[in-house]
Structure formats: C-alpha cells, structure tokens
Design a protein around this motif. Structure first.
Motif, PDB file in Angstrom:
ATOM      1  N   LEU A 212       0.820  -1.209   0.000  1.00  0.00           N
ATOM      2  CA  LEU A 212       0.000   0.000   0.000  1.00  0.00           C
ATOM      3  C   LEU A 212       0.855   1.259   0.000  1.00  0.00           C
ATOM      4  CD1 LEU A 212      -2.751  -1.027   2.607  1.00  0.00           C
ATOM      5  CD2 LEU A 212      -3.024  -0.822   0.129  1.00  0.00           C
ATOM      6  N   MET A 213       1.939   1.235   0.757  1.00  0.00           N
ATOM      7  CA  MET A 213       2.791   2.417   0.875  1.00  0.00           C
ATOM      8  C   MET A 213       3.626   2.668  -0.382  1.00  0.00           C
ATOM      9  SD  MET A 213       4.120   2.216   4.850  1.00  0.00           S
ATOM     10  CE  MET A 213       4.831   3.865   4.808  1.00  0.00           C
ATOM     11  N   SER A 214       3.760   1.660  -1.237  1.00  0.00           N
ATOM     12  CA  SER A 214       4.604   1.807  -2.426  1.00  0.00           C
ATOM     13  C   SER A 214       3.803   1.829  -3.724  1.00  0.00           C
ATOM     14  CB  SER A 214       5.626   0.663  -2.477  1.00  0.00           C
ATOM     15  OG  SER A 214       4.984  -0.595  -2.488  1.00  0.00           O
ATOM     16  N   SER A 215       2.457   1.850  -3.611  1.00  0.00           N
ATOM     17  CA  SER A 215       1.596   1.815  -4.800  1.00  0.00           C
ATOM     18  C   SER A 215       0.676   3.025  -4.838  1.00  0.00           C
ATOM     19  CB  SER A 215       0.743   0.541  -4.798  1.00  0.00           C
ATOM     20  OG  SER A 215       1.530  -0.611  -4.630  1.00  0.00           O
ATOM     21  N   ASP A 216       0.110   3.289  -6.017  1.00  0.00           N
ATOM     22  CA  ASP A 216      -0.907   4.328  -6.139  1.00  0.00           C
ATOM     23  C   ASP A 216      -2.088   4.013  -5.235  1.00  0.00           C
ATOM     24  OD1 ASP A 216       0.455   5.763  -8.075  1.00  0.00           O
ATOM     25  OD2 ASP A 216      -0.542   4.767  -9.752  1.00  0.00           O
ATOM     26  N   ILE A 217      -2.700   5.049  -4.689  1.00  0.00           N
ATOM     27  CA  ILE A 217      -3.976   4.892  -3.980  1.00  0.00           C
ATOM     28  C   ILE A 217      -5.058   4.932  -5.051  1.00  0.00           C
ATOM     29  CG2 ILE A 217      -5.488   5.794  -2.175  1.00  0.00           C
ATOM     30  CD1 ILE A 217      -3.038   7.396  -1.141  1.00  0.00           C
ATOM     31  N   VAL A 218      -5.820   3.878  -5.175  1.00  0.00           N
ATOM     32  CA  VAL A 218      -6.782   3.764  -6.266  1.00  0.00           C
ATOM     33  C   VAL A 218      -8.191   3.585  -5.715  1.00  0.00           C
ATOM     34  CG1 VAL A 218      -7.471   2.467  -8.322  1.00  0.00           C
ATOM     35  CG2 VAL A 218      -5.046   2.746  -7.773  1.00  0.00           C
ATOM     36  N   ALA A 219      -9.128   4.317  -6.283  1.00  0.00           N
ATOM     37  CA  ALA A 219     -10.554   4.124  -6.001  1.00  0.00           C
ATOM     38  C   ALA A 219     -11.247   3.969  -7.336  1.00  0.00           C
ATOM     39  CB  ALA A 219     -11.127   5.311  -5.221  1.00  0.00           C
ATOM     40  N   ALA A 220     -11.811   2.800  -7.584  1.00  0.00           N
ATOM     41  CA  ALA A 220     -12.476   2.535  -8.861  1.00  0.00           C
ATOM     42  C   ALA A 220     -13.834   1.909  -8.614  1.00  0.00           C
ATOM     43  CB  ALA A 220     -11.629   1.609  -9.728  1.00  0.00           C
ATOM     44  N   GLN A 221     -14.786   2.276  -9.433  1.00  0.00           N
ATOM     45  CA  GLN A 221     -16.113   1.681  -9.326  1.00  0.00           C
ATOM     46  C   GLN A 221     -16.786   1.661 -10.695  1.00  0.00           C
ATOM     47  OE1 GLN A 221     -18.646   4.033  -6.810  1.00  0.00           O
ATOM     48  NE2 GLN A 221     -18.666   5.778  -8.162  1.00  0.00           N
ATOM     49  N   MET A 222     -17.624   0.650 -10.874  1.00  0.00           N
ATOM     50  CA  MET A 222     -18.408   0.545 -12.094  1.00  0.00           C
ATOM     51  C   MET A 222     -19.739   1.235 -11.832  1.00  0.00           C
ATOM     52  SD  MET A 222     -19.688  -2.846 -14.149  1.00  0.00           S
ATOM     53  CE  MET A 222     -18.063  -3.587 -14.117  1.00  0.00           C
ATOM     54  N   SER A 223     -19.928   2.377 -12.453  1.00  0.00           N
ATOM     55  CA  SER A 223     -21.154   3.147 -12.228  1.00  0.00           C
ATOM     56  C   SER A 223     -22.319   2.523 -13.000  1.00  0.00           C
ATOM     57  CB  SER A 223     -20.951   4.602 -12.674  1.00  0.00           C
ATOM     58  OG  SER A 223     -22.148   5.327 -12.533  1.00  0.00           O
ATOM     59  N   THR A 224     -23.377   2.170 -12.279  1.00  0.00           N
ATOM     60  CA  THR A 224     -24.557   1.562 -12.907  1.00  0.00           C
ATOM     61  C   THR A 224     -25.796   2.459 -12.773  1.00  0.00           C
ATOM     62  OG1 THR A 224     -25.084   0.370 -10.861  1.00  0.00           O
ATOM     63  CG2 THR A 224     -23.694  -0.771 -12.464  1.00  0.00           C
ATOM     64  N   ARG A 266      -4.132   8.471  -6.629  1.00  0.00           N
ATOM     65  CA  ARG A 266      -3.333   9.455  -5.900  1.00  0.00           C
ATOM     66  C   ARG A 266      -1.935   8.887  -5.669  1.00  0.00           C
ATOM     67  NH1 ARG A 266      -6.962  10.963  -0.775  1.00  0.00           N
ATOM     68  NH2 ARG A 266      -4.994  11.878  -0.094  1.00  0.00           N
ATOM     69  N   ARG A 267      -0.930   9.770  -5.726  1.00  0.00           N
ATOM     70  CA  ARG A 267       0.435   9.283  -5.538  1.00  0.00           C
ATOM     71  C   ARG A 267       1.319  10.297  -4.818  1.00  0.00           C
ATOM     72  NH1 ARG A 267       2.492   8.492 -11.674  1.00  0.00           N
ATOM     73  NH2 ARG A 267       1.200   6.641 -11.299  1.00  0.00           N
ATOM     74  N   GLU A 268       0.720  11.132  -3.985  1.00  0.00           N
ATOM     75  CA  GLU A 268       1.532  12.123  -3.275  1.00  0.00           C
ATOM     76  C   GLU A 268       2.479  11.485  -2.253  1.00  0.00           C
ATOM     77  OE1 GLU A 268      -2.574  12.043  -1.255  1.00  0.00           O
ATOM     78  OE2 GLU A 268      -1.786  12.144  -3.297  1.00  0.00           O
ATOM     79  N   HIS A 269       2.219  10.226  -1.898  1.00  0.00           N
ATOM     80  CA  HIS A 269       3.040   9.526  -0.913  1.00  0.00           C
ATOM     81  C   HIS A 269       4.203   8.775  -1.558  1.00  0.00           C
ATOM     82  CE1 HIS A 269       0.282   6.711  -2.672  1.00  0.00           C
ATOM     83  NE2 HIS A 269       0.905   5.692  -2.150  1.00  0.00           N
ATOM     84  N   ILE A 334      -1.683  14.686  -5.101  1.00  0.00           N
ATOM     85  CA  ILE A 334      -1.292  14.548  -6.502  1.00  0.00           C
ATOM     86  C   ILE A 334      -2.223  13.477  -7.064  1.00  0.00           C
ATOM     87  CG2 ILE A 334       0.541  13.919  -8.114  1.00  0.00           C
ATOM     88  CD1 ILE A 334       2.563  14.751  -5.990  1.00  0.00           C
ATOM     89  N   SER A 335      -3.226  13.901  -7.795  1.00  0.00           N
ATOM     90  CA  SER A 335      -4.287  12.961  -8.171  1.00  0.00           C
ATOM     91  C   SER A 335      -4.632  13.054  -9.655  1.00  0.00           C
ATOM     92  CB  SER A 335      -5.546  13.229  -7.343  1.00  0.00           C
ATOM     93  OG  SER A 335      -6.036  14.530  -7.568  1.00  0.00           O
ATOM     94  N   LYS A 336      -5.279  12.007 -10.115  1.00  0.00           N
ATOM     95  CA  LYS A 336      -5.742  11.936 -11.487  1.00  0.00           C
ATOM     96  C   LYS A 336      -7.056  11.181 -11.507  1.00  0.00           C
ATOM     97  CE  LYS A 336      -4.471  10.209 -16.091  1.00  0.00           C
ATOM     98  NZ  LYS A 336      -3.438   9.479 -16.886  1.00  0.00           N
ATOM     99  N   GLU A 337      -8.028  11.715 -12.239  1.00  0.00           N
ATOM    100  CA  GLU A 337      -9.327  11.065 -12.352  1.00  0.00           C
ATOM    101  C   GLU A 337      -9.581  10.688 -13.807  1.00  0.00           C
ATOM    102  OE1 GLU A 337     -12.564  13.190 -10.637  1.00  0.00           O
ATOM    103  OE2 GLU A 337     -11.444  13.764  -8.829  1.00  0.00           O
TER     104      GLU A 337
END
Length: 435
Positions: A212-224, A266-269, A334-337
């Motif tokens: 977790l500390m070495s990877s991107d923080i990811v939030a993904a969902q399939m919007s229905t 997110r990858r500010e960490h 530091i994020s990207k959507e």
C-alpha cells in the motif's frame, strides 16, 4: 457547519483527546460532516494517532468514503505513518469479517431454500490490446450445490490484475461449519487441501502495508446509475432483434448502455523511484514477464514518511468551507481522475431454470473468489426480463470478461462425498500463499 452539529469532529480536528474520550460515549462515531468525513477521516488526515486508536476501539467504520470518494485507509496511506496504516488496515479486515458473519445465517438459510443443482459456466477474457489478448486465459467452472454446501471446480486458480495461475482446483464452502473452517481449497493434482485463512497473520498484514505504501492509492467503481438496455441488432441489409440459442436456452441479446468505469488515483506519498518501479512492473505485466519473486520478498519494511506540513487551518476554516470542498488537511494531493465508457452485452433467456435472485444468493458465497465479484456487482443492476445466460462486462480498463452459462440441471442425487475432503488428501497450509 456549526461546531454544535459535529462536536466529536471538532475535538478530533483539534486533537483534544480528553474531550474526544468523553464525547465518544455519546456521539455517533460513524457520523459524516458536510464534507463526508467521519471523525476517523479527520484523525488520520491530521496524524492524531491517539484519536485514531480511540476511534477504532469504539468501532469507527473504516470502509466509508468521504465526498471525494476516499476511505480513512486511503487518507492514512497519504499521510504515510506506518503504524496508523497498519491499525486502520487491521480494523478494516476485522469489520469485514464481522459484517460477513452477521449475514452468514441468512446466506446459509438461502442456500438451504434453493434446490440442489449442477451448473457450468465458461469464462473468456478478451482485450483490444493485441499482446494482452493473446495471453489471456479462459476457463470452465462447474458449480454444484447440495443443502448449504457449494463445490466449485475450476482450472483458473487465481486472476488478479494481470497474473493468473492454472491447476485442477476445487473450492468448497460448508455453511454448517465454523467460520474458520467453512472455506477450503483443494489441489486435485497434488492431492492436498488448505483451509482458507479466516484472519491474516501479522506478517501478511505487514507485507500488505508495504504494498500500500509503495503503490498508487486507487478508487475505482463501475457506475450503474444511468444504465439502460436496448435490443441488439443483427443482419446487414435487414436488421432485426438478435436472438440465438445458448447452452440449449433461447436467448435475446441486449446492449448495455451508459456503463462507466470511474477511477481515481493518488500518488503524493510516492517517491520518483516508486513511480518508476511501478511503471516498469506494469510494463512487464503487459508483456507477460512479471514474476512473483519481484514482489516485496526479502526487502526491508517501508518506513513511515516524514509528516506533511503542520495544518494551519482552524476548525472554523474547515467547517465553513463549501460542502465537499474542504481545505487540504494533510499531504498536498497529486491525483488523477478518469472516466471511461464501456460497451457491454447481455443475453437474457426466459427458459433458464434458475432466477437471478437465486443466483445472487449463490454468488454471495462465491464472490469471495476473485473471478466472481465483478459478475455479482453487475447482476445487482436492473436487468431485462429473464436470466442472463451470457454477459460481456469489463473487469479492467483493457480487459473484458465473457461469462456464458453453458448448462444447468436441478439435481436430487448429488453424492455428499463430493462436498467433503477426500481421505487421501493431506493438509498443506502453504499451498496457496494468497488464500
């Protein structure tokens, strides 16, 4: 957002542990403020470790998302304190187990109420990326159910991101067994079995924190939310509604419209070295050359990051900011959507013997096997009339899964021995390290 509305939030914001310890007995620890943050969100964002301990001890929910779509675990990873991340991760897993156990009696009863059956379904993974498509697996799963027991036979042991393992594998669920012994996986070639671990070991948790500390923080969902269905067409000159027989069942095809995969990263960490290493790993995965040995084996534990700059915002600044637009309380994001629409199709049949509702009860059990979670998510959306005998849905941004129910029979003569561990098998607790 007056302070009287959220007294616990305010005390957590200010790190006033004495007042937090008094308020926590009468306030709702799961309450969300106008920014969607719970007291736990604020505690991890601001690095108030004593507040984190106290809130978790009083059952503060870990899975809840704020208005930006982030959980307390995501915010803890951003802050970068290893101990806080470990505390939140451990509580998340505990709460997930407790939630499953609360549903367990209903799941078991639902299985008992369903007739016994023997069903086969086929998975095909496809991609529009040529190199990826050529190495994607396919599989035929056989699911049999007797009473409150389920047996799932498969050759696709695991499919996580772009890694998979082949074999002759059986998963068994026993609804009457103790939770710790209810899930078992058998390697039929090696004639060994392993109980699926009910709890992660300390070492496994530490390793997960490293990842977790070495990877991107990811939030993904399939919007229905906006999904609609329209009849699929066939023919070149004379267009007509597409229909065909699948697995012996007459089926009508529908296009799934407005299916959207929404993701945030997110990858500010992360350091520049982390980002480059992750990029190289991803490239190797796409080429099919990723090796599990490249994981964190033998590496030192990740150390906590230096804390972000001390927050200069006051509670009033935070409380009076526009709803859903709070000031940055921790590390600068530091994020990207991204949002990507996907094409999906579904074939519905009125002739299939099982109903969608019954299948959902079964998937409640087998969704813990990674191949099935996306299928279950899709099945909970509003479908056209009938049973979905074929579904083509995205499972990753570049990969689509085609699931086809090839056969189904109600059975009253299934042998009980099918749902028991053969006496010739021996236990190997380390056969499947990820289970």
């Amino acid at each position: 957002m007056a302070s009287s509305e959220f007294p616990l939030h305010e005390r957590v914001f200010n790190g006033d542990i004495k007042r937090v310890s008094r308020l926590i007995r009468t306030c709702d620890v799961s309450q969300r403020d106008n920014h969607g943050n719970t007291p736990l969100h604020l505690a991890v964002m601001l690095g108030h470790k004593e507040c984190v301990h106290l809130l978790l001890a009083h059952g503060a929910p870990v899975k809840v998302k704020n208005a930006q779509g982030w959980t307390p675990l995501a915010e803890a990873i951003s802050y970068g304190d290893r101990q806080i991340i470990l505390l939140v991760l451990r509580k998340l897993k505990q709460q997930s187990r407790e939630a499953l156990e609360q549903r367990r009696p209903l799941i078991v009863q639902a299985l008992k109420d369903i007739g016994d059956f023997d069903m086969e379904l086929k998975w095909d993974f496809q991609s529009w990326v040529p190199l990826v498509s050529s190495i994607l697996p396919s599989d035929i799963c056989r699911i049999r159910k007797k009473g409150s027991r389920i047996r799932l036979d498969t050759t696709l042991v695991d499919f996580t991101e772009m890694r998979w393992e082949r074999g002759d594998i059986t998963f068994m669920f026993n609804g009457e067994a103790e939770p710790r012994n209810s899930l078992t996986v058998l390697d039929n070639k090696a004639k060994v079995f392993q109980r699926v671990r009910y709890e992660d070991t300390d070492i496994e948790l530490e390793e997960e924190v490293d990842i977790l500390m070495s990877s991107d923080i990811v939030a993904a969902q399939m919007s229905t939310k906006k999904i609609t269905f329209s009849r699929a067409q066939s023919g070149w000159l004379f267009r007509e509604d597409k229909s065909e027989t699948i697995g012996g069942f007459r089926s009508h095809f529908y296009c799934v419209n407005n299916l959207v995969l929404e993701s945030k990263k997110r990858r500010e960490h992360l350091s520049a070295e982390d980002i480059q290493k992750n990029k190289t790993t991803l490239e190797n995965i796409v080429k099919g050359s990723w090796d599990n040995a490249e994981a964190s084996n033998g590496q030192e534990r990740r150390r906590s990051l230096q804390p972000p700059e001390i927050c200069n915002y006051t509670w009033t600044d935070y409380a009076t900011s526009p709803p859903g637009q709070p000031p940055c309380l921790g590390r600068t994001k530091i994020s990207k959507e991204s949002s990507k629409a996907f094409k999906a199709t579904v074939a519905m049949s009125d002739d299939f013997p099982m109903t969608v509702e019954v299948l959902l009860d079964v998937l409640e059990v087998v969704a813990s096997f990674k191949q099935f979670q996306k299928l279950r998510d899709f099945m909970t959306s509003k479908l056209p009339p009938g049973f979905p005998v074929r579904i083509e849905i995205p499972v990753f941004p570049t990969i689509t899964a085609k699931v086809t129910f090839t056969s189904f029979k109600w059975k009253t003569d299934l042998y009980s021995s099918l749902f028991s561990i053969p006496q010739t098998y021996t236990e190997d607790p380390s056969r499947f390290p990820d289970l």
